[in-house]
Each structure stands twice: as C-alpha cells, then as structure tokens.
Scaffold this active site. Sequence first.
Site, PDB file in Angstrom:
ATOM      1  N   SER A 240       0.891  -1.359  -0.123  1.00  0.00           N
ATOM      2  CA  SER A 240       0.118   0.051   0.164  1.00  0.00           C
ATOM      3  C   SER A 240       0.819   1.310  -0.016  1.00  0.00           C
ATOM      4  O   SER A 240       1.997   1.056   0.190  1.00  0.00           O
ATOM      5  CB  SER A 240      -0.846   0.043   1.246  1.00  0.00           C
ATOM      6  OG  SER A 240      -1.855   1.029   1.292  1.00  0.00           O
ATOM      7  N   CYS A 241       0.235   2.551  -0.078  1.00  0.00           N
ATOM      8  CA  CYS A 241       1.072   3.707  -0.306  1.00  0.00           C
ATOM      9  C   CYS A 241      -0.101   4.750  -0.006  1.00  0.00           C
ATOM     10  O   CYS A 241      -0.992   4.573   0.485  1.00  0.00           O
ATOM     11  CB  CYS A 241       2.027   3.841  -1.257  1.00  0.00           C
ATOM     12  SG  CYS A 241       0.830   3.721  -2.934  1.00  0.00           S
TER      13      CYS A 241
END
Length: 282
Positions: A240-241
């Site tokens: 994720s980011c």
Amino acid sequence: MTDAYPTPTVSTEWLADHLDDPKVVILDSSYHLPTVKRDAATEFEGLRIPGARFFDFDGKIKDPDADQPHMLCSPDRFEREVGALGVSNDSFVVAYDVNGIFSASRCWWMFRTFGHENVAVLDGGLPKWEHESRHVETTSPTQPKPATFKASFHPHLVRSAQHVLDALETADIIDARSAGRFLAKDPEPRPGLRSGHIPGSFNIPFQNILADNGTLKSPDALKAIFTGAGIDLENPIITSCGSGVSACNLALALYVLGREDAAVYDGSWSEWGLREELPIET
C-alpha cells in the site's frame, strides 16, 4: 516470457542495445504528486528516451468513474489505450520515469495485472540514462502505429479495501509512504485524509529499496530490508502507499525476491484514509 528479454528490470545498457528491436516498446510512465506542480505529459513532449510513448495512467489509462486517483481501469479500456500506443501481446514493454524508479513500477504492475508478463522497469530510469549521456529525443514525438492487445485480468494482484480489511489478521501489509506519514507526524498531501496507517501494517518507505544511483538494491539487500522490518516473506503480502503508485515499487522488489504474487491495494491511503468506517492506527 522469452529468454531473450529480462524481467522485472532491464539496465540502461540493455535498453540502449535494444532500441531498434521492433518488439521492444518503451513507455514513459512518469507521474508527479499534485503538490509538485509538474506536468509529466508536457515534459514528455520536450524530452524522452528515443521512440518512447507516454503511458498516461493518471489521465487516460485509469477508471474514469472512481473517486480515488488513477484507479485501475477495466480490461477493455486497458486494451484500447495500450493498443493505441502500439503495444501488442507480442511486445516487450520497458517502462521508465523521470524520477528513477517511482511511477514506472505502476505501469509494470498494471501490465502484469492484465496478464502481460513481457514487461520490465528501466533500472535507474531517465536520470541514469541521462547521467550516462545516452541519446534523448527533444523533437515532437511521432504517433505510434496502433496494435491489438488482449488483456487477461489477474485479480489476485489487486486488492480492494474490503480485501485488506479481511486480511488484517492473515497478511503482511506493507506501507510504502514516508515514516512521518505512516506515524501521523506529517500531513497527507491530499486534503481530507486522516493521518496514520492500516492497523498492523509495516512501513518500508519505497526510497529504502533504492541504491544511491536510483537503481534497485541487490536481492540480498532487499531481503534484509523486508525481513528487518518484521515481514515474513512466506505470508500473504499486500503493498500500500498514498494512491497505489509507490506500493508498486515494493511489489517490484518483492518480485525480485520470488514473491511474484504480492498484491497491491489499489486505493491505498487515498481511500483508506478517507473512509471513516475503516480502522487506523497512529
């Protein structure tokens, strides 16, 4: 994948030797955060690796109806847009960006998600190419000859918020944002988002996987980074980011380590941080 073409990265030397290969299609996949105030498409018009086409995942090759930025588009839309760029199922795609290794990995992940494994990221990107004084084009780009591309969707490589919520106890979730954003010490660049991180997730800022020259670190160094952060490389993994871009860099590094099944949470923090019903930690 033919043995003639390396994955998941190619060197600048390799690409320079294959510029005239008719099967090689070079895609400038540059993207800038909204706070940077730069236009990747305009920059492409003025300077590019010879023969490159612009892969616009922030404008054209995305879900036009999604609330979050540059969400994965439908297979039909992907087929249409990459076909217009001259990409066929026989093409070997080389993605690069102007930052080194940043948004090119999003292009790499998108092609793999739509069943095309003949794709690699240019290790070190345009900065390394220019540092080595390799040829660039500065005249107007030529229009590519359209091709036919047929997508085969691989849903296991993309995760939704519900998938992540269901996997909180079973998967290792790795966040590629900065430590400041992960720990809620620095503000989010997009307005309206909560600060913090997905409960139980690990933090590996994507810059940590890069060497000083902007290339990927060695496999041994990458393994030490992931295991040192507490990640069990045998567990299911979701990256994720902020908005699904730098998470693809972690997926690229994990691919090098043999985890070709690492999935990307497409909405990432631009979705999780917006939805009040989803849990967070700070």
